[in-house]
Design a protein around this motif. Structure first.
Motif: not given
Length: 183
Positions: A62-70, A74-83
């Motif tokens: 779940f990423e910040d939509s304003h960041i063009g590329r991740l 680096d998960y600093s712009v990730v709101f949440a992460r689910a395996d």
């Protein structure tokens, strides 16, 4: 160079905009309902969802939509992460809509459940298909088909059982009679 860095990262699905909701605790023996989440027009967070596969494992980002590329490390712009594990899936559909899901998010042994919603049914359908395709591939990798036991690999046109020997034995002959008509 680390061997994990050599692994191929496949993007299984991208949703340009999803909504995340705080959801109430699940009542015993009942499923989740999106209508119980409050005002669906007022989500807790909005952003982008990517489902990626790396080294045979899938993860929902779940990423910040304003960041063009991740960069995946680096998960600093990730709101949440689910395996996502096909044997114990972290995504469940809700009972009252095909556009909303409940996602189990785990971090350092703690887990939380968040609601996730798509604006369009086609997006939720594509998300479901991406997870189903990954699940099918993951289960097939765990149980590869055997050529001797898997009947689905055999042609339906070949009858089961031992092959019949139609060859002529020594001394046997046969004749073919073809009717001939002249025009």
């Amino acid at each position: 160079m680390d061997s994990l860095e050599d692994e191929i990262v496949s993007v299984l699905y991208i949703a340009r905009e999803i909504s995340v909701y705080k959801i109430p605790a699940l009542k015993a023996n009942e499923g989740h309902r999106a209508n119980d989440w409050g005002d669906l027009a007022d989500p807790l967070w909005k952003g982008r969802l990517r489902v990626v596969e790396k080294a045979g494992k899938a993860v929902l980002l779940f990423e910040d939509s304003h960041i063009g590329r991740l960069i995946l490390s680096d998960y600093s712009v990730v709101f949440a992460r689910a395996d996502y594990d096909p044997m114990k899936p972290s995504v469940d559909g809700v009972l009252d809509s095909s556009r909303y899901f409940v996602v189990r998010v785990e971090d350092s042994g703690r887990k939380a459940y968040i609601g996730m919603g798509f604006a369009e049914r086609t997006d939720s359908f594509d998300f479901n298909v991406a997870l189903q395709d990954f699940t099918k591939r993951a289960k097939a990798a765990l149980n590869p088909p055997s050529l001797t036991t898997d009947t689905s690999l055999k042609s339906p046109h070949i009858p089961p059982g031992p092959k019949k020997d139609y060859s002529l034995k020594e001394g046997q002959t046969f004749t073919i009679s073809i009717p001939w008509e002249e025009y």
